[in-house]
Design an enzyme around this catalytic site. Structure first.
Site, short mmCIF file in Angstrom:
data_model
loop_
_atom_site.label_atom_id
_atom_site.label_comp_id
_atom_site.label_asym_id
_atom_site.label_seq_id
_atom_site.Cartn_x
_atom_site.Cartn_y
_atom_site.Cartn_z
N THR A 35 0.84 -1.20 0.00
CA THR A 35 0.00 0.00 0.00
C THR A 35 0.88 1.25 0.00
O THR A 35 0.65 2.19 -0.79
CB THR A 35 -0.95 -0.01 1.23
OG1 THR A 35 -1.44 -1.34 1.43
CG2 THR A 35 -2.12 0.94 1.02
N GLY A 102 6.21 -6.81 6.91
CA GLY A 102 7.39 -6.86 6.04
C GLY A 102 8.67 -6.87 6.84
O GLY A 102 9.76 -6.67 6.29
N GLU A 108 10.67 1.51 10.59
CA GLU A 108 9.41 2.25 10.36
C GLU A 108 9.06 3.05 11.60
O GLU A 108 8.65 4.21 11.51
CB GLU A 108 8.28 1.26 10.05
CG GLU A 108 8.41 0.63 8.67
CD GLU A 108 7.39 -0.48 8.43
OE1 GLU A 108 7.05 -0.69 7.27
OE2 GLU A 108 6.95 -1.13 9.39
#
Ligand code: 5RP
Length: 226
Positions: A35, A102, A108
């Protein structure tokens, strides 16, 4: 890039909706996953059109895609701040997320939490009333057994993440392993966040509590901002 959950059209609409928030001169955190990849491609088109944007990738995968899309890259050591980060999620309930499908959740979390605004991109299959997706926990390889024992003490069931090729465990961009930890329904994500973070050998876990400023939920027809 592996795609999970909802339709690619819904993911594209979510990614492109969030990418509209990117303005000339911004430093943008580039998330990981199928996404977030749509947002990266949209940012690449904005760069092509002449926008001055610098990207901070959250993984090897997002770095490769950003390079391919011609987005100039930088890193956290070289910028005074990140204006905006756009990233995907594996599940969201209210403002809480579970990320790390992932295996990129450590970087992140650093990039997304450093951003002045953090926009999440998701398709409707990611929404839940209460978080119950397994929580990815990145661990130092020598600590995998002791961390697994501590997670069982917390009521979780840890599973070492195996590579899809079944030729060994997944190794993160940081050289660590991932335990996917099932806790059933998570009644207090904030409390679990603190408990997981206090286990020696845990590098980072995939609970992102109270970090998201907006969640762009794409459908086949458009996107809704929560
Ligand atoms: C990677 C992530 C991803 O953002 C998450 O797994 C969602 O991926 P996708 O958009 O492909 O469903 O947290 O660590």
């Amino acid at each position: 890039m592996k795609s999970t959950g909802g339709s690619d059209e819904a993911k594209r609409n979510a990614g492109e909706s969030a990418a509209e928030a990117v303005k000339d001169g911004m430093v943008v955190g580039l998330g990981t996953g199928s996404t977030a990849a749509h947002a990266i491609r949209a940012i690449g088109r904005a760069v092509d059109a002449g926008m001055d944007i610098r990207g901070v990738p959250t993984s090897f995968q997002s770095r490769q895609l950003a390079r391919k899309e011609g987005i100039p890259l930088t890193d956290l050591d070289s910028v005074s701040e990140i204006d905006l980060a756009i990233d995907g999620t594996d599940q969201f309930a209210g403002g809480s997320l579970i990320k790390g499908g992932g295996a990129a959740h450590a970087r992140e979390k650093v990039v997304d939490s450093a951003a002045k605004r953090f926009l999440v991109v998701a398709d409707p299959s990611k929404e839940a009333e209460r978080l119950d997706h397994p929580v990815p926990v990145e661990v130092l390889p020598p600590a995998r057994t002791t961390v697994a024992a501590d997670i069982r003490e917390l009521g979780g069931e840890p599973t070492l993440r195996e590579a899809e090729r079944k030729d060994g465990p997944v190794v993160t961009d940081n050289g660590n392993l991932v335990l996917d930890c099932s806790f059933g329904e998570i009644h207090s994500p904030r409390e679990l966040t603190r408990s997981l973070a206090s286990i020696p050998g845990v590098v980072e876990h995939g609970l992102f509590v109270g970090m998201a400023d907006e969640i762009h939920v794409g459908t086949d027809d458009g996107a809704e901002i929560r």
